[in-house]
Motif scaffolding. Structure first.
Motif, short mmCIF file in Angstrom:
data_model
loop_
_atom_site.label_atom_id
_atom_site.label_comp_id
_atom_site.label_asym_id
_atom_site.label_seq_id
_atom_site.Cartn_x
_atom_site.Cartn_y
_atom_site.Cartn_z
N VAL A 32 44.33 32.40 30.95
CA VAL A 32 43.96 32.27 32.37
C VAL A 32 42.64 31.49 32.45
N GLU A 33 42.39 30.92 33.64
CA GLU A 33 41.13 30.16 33.77
C GLU A 33 39.95 31.10 33.97
N THR A 34 40.13 32.06 34.87
CA THR A 34 39.02 32.97 35.21
C THR A 34 39.55 34.41 35.25
N ILE A 35 38.76 35.31 34.66
CA ILE A 35 39.12 36.74 34.73
C ILE A 35 38.10 37.44 35.62
N VAL A 36 38.60 38.07 36.69
CA VAL A 36 37.73 38.84 37.58
C VAL A 36 37.99 40.32 37.29
N ILE A 37 36.92 41.05 37.05
CA ILE A 37 37.09 42.48 36.73
C ILE A 37 36.50 43.34 37.83
N SER A 38 37.30 44.32 38.24
CA SER A 38 36.80 45.27 39.25
C SER A 38 37.11 46.69 38.79
N THR A 39 36.14 47.56 38.94
CA THR A 39 36.42 48.96 38.64
C THR A 39 35.54 49.84 39.53
N GLU A 43 28.82 52.05 35.97
CA GLU A 43 28.59 52.11 34.51
C GLU A 43 29.73 51.40 33.77
N THR A 44 30.96 51.61 34.23
CA THR A 44 32.11 50.99 33.55
C THR A 44 32.06 49.47 33.73
N LEU A 45 31.68 49.05 34.93
CA LEU A 45 31.60 47.61 35.21
C LEU A 45 30.53 46.96 34.32
N LYS A 46 29.39 47.65 34.19
CA LYS A 46 28.30 47.14 33.35
C LYS A 46 28.74 47.03 31.90
N ARG A 47 29.46 48.05 31.46
CA ARG A 47 29.94 48.06 30.07
C ARG A 47 30.92 46.90 29.83
N ALA A 48 31.80 46.66 30.82
CA ALA A 48 32.77 45.56 30.70
C ALA A 48 32.02 44.23 30.59
N GLU A 49 30.94 44.11 31.36
CA GLU A 49 30.15 42.88 31.34
C GLU A 49 29.44 42.74 29.99
N GLY A 54 35.17 39.69 30.89
CA GLY A 54 35.65 38.81 31.96
C GLY A 54 34.68 37.70 32.27
N ASP A 55 34.88 37.08 33.45
CA ASP A 55 33.99 36.02 33.90
C ASP A 55 33.21 36.44 35.13
N GLU A 56 33.84 37.29 35.97
CA GLU A 56 33.17 37.78 37.18
C GLU A 56 33.41 39.28 37.29
N TYR A 57 32.43 39.98 37.87
CA TYR A 57 32.50 41.45 37.93
C TYR A 57 32.11 41.92 39.32
N THR A 58 32.86 42.87 39.86
CA THR A 58 32.49 43.45 41.15
C THR A 58 33.10 44.84 41.30
N ASP A 59 32.39 45.72 42.01
CA ASP A 59 32.99 47.04 42.27
C ASP A 59 33.70 47.05 43.63
N GLN A 60 33.76 45.87 44.28
CA GLN A 60 34.44 45.78 45.58
C GLN A 60 35.84 45.19 45.40
N ILE A 61 36.86 45.98 45.66
CA ILE A 61 38.24 45.51 45.50
C ILE A 61 38.50 44.29 46.39
N SER A 62 37.95 44.34 47.62
CA SER A 62 38.18 43.24 48.57
C SER A 62 37.65 41.92 48.02
N GLU A 63 36.50 41.96 47.36
CA GLU A 63 35.91 40.76 46.76
C GLU A 63 36.73 40.30 45.56
N ALA A 64 37.12 41.29 44.75
CA ALA A 64 37.79 40.99 43.48
C ALA A 64 39.09 40.22 43.66
N VAL A 65 39.88 40.59 44.66
CA VAL A 65 41.22 40.00 44.77
C VAL A 65 41.23 38.64 45.48
N LYS A 66 40.12 38.30 46.14
CA LYS A 66 40.07 37.05 46.92
C LYS A 66 40.36 35.84 46.03
N GLY A 67 41.34 35.06 46.42
CA GLY A 67 41.67 33.81 45.71
C GLY A 67 42.42 34.01 44.40
N ALA A 68 42.71 35.26 44.03
CA ALA A 68 43.43 35.49 42.76
C ALA A 68 44.91 35.11 42.93
#
Ligand code: NAP
Length: 309
Positions: A32-39, A43-49, A54-68
Motif C-alpha cells: 500500500v502507499e500509505t498506512i493510517v493507524i487508528s486505535t 498509549e497503544t497509538l504511541k506504541r504503534a508509532e 504506519g505512516d499516519e496515526y490518529t485516535d479519531q476514527i473520522s479522521e482516520a478513514v478520510k480518503g482511504a
C-alpha cells in the motif's frame, strides 16, 4: 515486493496482534502507499508509532478513514457496530470496508446497516494467530501459508472482492470464500469450542481441592500445558466471540456433549475397543492437518525435548 501498491491509503482501525501483523507485512512488501493507524487508547497509538507500524496515526476514527480506499477493522468483534456508525459519514466513495473478526454473521449484521451504498463490504477472517495481543505481538509472516476466509454477499462488487483477495494473497495467505453462517458453524467446531474447552479445563484444574496449584504447574507437561497456551488467549476477544457466535457454538457444543457422554460410557464400561477406534480416528485427523501444511510434524510441537505425556 509489489510493483504497484494494491491500495493507496489503507486505514487500520485497531492495532493489536492482527492489525500490526497486517501493517508490518504491507510495509515490508510495499503493498500500500500509505498506512493510517487508528486505535482507541493513546498509549497503544504511541506504541504503534514507536514501532513504526504506519505512516499516519490518529485516535479519531473520522479522521482516520478520510480518503482511504480500504478500511480494515482489527478490533474485537463486539466493537463493529460502534465503529461502523462512527466512520460511515466520513467514508470515501468506492471504499472497501473489511475486517478480520473471528465471527462473520454478527460482523456483517453490525456493519452493513451503517454503510453508504457507495461502500463495498468484504468481511474477512485470517485463520492465523497466537495467544499474544497488542501492537508488539505482530510479525510480518503471521499469515504465511494460513487460510483467510472472505464472506462477501453474492451481490458485492467482484472487483472489490478480488482486490481484498489479492491483498490477502500478498499477505502470504491462501484465500477462500464462504457464506458467513457456514463460516460461523465451521469455526465454532474448529476454533471456538476448542478454546471453550481449554478455558474450562484450565479453570477446573485450578479449582480442584485435592490437586494443589503447585502440582498443576509442576506436572503440566501431561497435556495440560497445551491447553494453558490456548486458555491464555485474549479475554476480551474471546468474550466477544462467544457473545457473537452463540447459536453455532451452542449447536456444536450439543454434539460435543453427546460424543463426550459416549466416551464417558466407554470408560465406565471398560469398552477398550471403542476407545481404541476413537483414538485411532483422531490420530488420522492430526496426520491430515500436518499433510495440509497447517501444523509441524515434529514431536511435541517441535519443542525439542519430548516430555512425558
Ligand atoms: P488485540 O491484539 O487485543 O488488539 C485489539 C485492538 O482493538 C487494539 O488496538 C485495541 O485498542 C482495540 N480495541 C479493543 N477494544 C476496543 C474497543 N472497545 N473499542 C475500540 N477499539 C478497541 O486483538 P487481535 O488479536 O489483534 O484481534 C483483533 C481481531 O482479530 C478480533 O476481532 C479477533 O476476533 C480477530 N482475530 C484474532 C486472532 C488471534 O489469534 N488473536 C486470529 C484471527 C482473527 P486499544 O489498545 O487502543 O484499546
Amino acid at each position: 515486493m509489489s510493483d504497484t501498491p494494491i491500495f493507496k491509503r489503507l486505514c487500520l482501525i485497531g492495532i493489536g496482534l492482527i492489525g500490526s501483523s497486517i501493517a508490518l507485512r504491507a510495509k515490508r512488501d510495499g503493498l500500500v502507499e500509505t498506512i493510517v493507524i487508528s486505535t482507541r487508547r493513546k498509549e497503544t497509538l504511541k506504541r504503534a508509532e514507536a514501532l513504526d507500524l504506519g505512516d499516519e496515526y490518529t485516535d479519531q476514527i473520522s479522521e482516520a478513514v478520510k480518503g482511504a480506499d480500504c478500511v480494515i477493522l482489527c478490533t474485537p468483534v463486539g466493537t463493529c457496530a460502534m465503529i461502523a456508525e462512527r466512520m460511515a459519514p466520513y467514508l470515501a466513495d468506492g471504499v472497501i470496508v473489511s475486517d478480520v473478526g473471528s465471527v462473520k454473521r454478527s460482523v456483517v449484521d453490525q456493519i452493513k446497516p451503517h454503510l453508504p451504498a457507495t461502500a463495498h463490504l468484504v468481511p474477512g477472517h485470517p485463520i492465523a494467530g497466537t495467544e499474544e495481543s497488542g501492537p508488539d505481538a505482530g510479525f510480518a509472516t503471521l499469515f504465511d501459508n494460513r487460510w483467510c476466509l472472505l464472506t462477501p454477499e453474492a451481490k458485492t462488487s467482484r472487483e472489490a472482492v478480488l482486490k481484498i483477495r489479492k491483498f490477502w494473497e500478498a499477505m502470504g495467505s491462501m484465500v477462500d470464500e464462504m457464506d458467513p453462517d457456514h463460516h460461523d458453524r465451521v469455526l465454532a467446531v474448529t476454533s471456538h469450542i476448542p478454546h471453550l474447552i481449554a478455558y474450562n479445563i484450565v479453570g477446573t484444574a485450578s479449582d480442584l481441592e485435592e490437586v494443589s496449584q503447585s502440582e498443576v504447574i509442576k506436572f503440566s507437561a501431561s497435556g495440560f500445558r497445551d491447553f494453558t497456551r490456548i486458555a491464555a488467549s485474549d479475554p476480551v476477544m474471546w468474550r466477544d466471540v462467544f457473545l457473537h457466535n452463540k447459536e453455532a457454538v451452542l449447536e456444536m457444543l450439543g454434539r460435543f456433549s453427546e460424543d463426550l457422554s459416549a466416551l464417558q460410557k466407554a470408560v465406565r464400561w471398560g469398552d477398550g475397543d471403542m476407545l481404541f477406534d476413537h483414538f485411532t480416528k483422531t490420530r488420522d485427523i492430526r496426520r491430515g492437518i500436518i499433510d495440509a501444511g497447517q501444523e509441524t510434524d515434529e514431536p511435541n510441537f517441535g519443542r525439542g525435548k519430548t516430555d512425558d505425556t
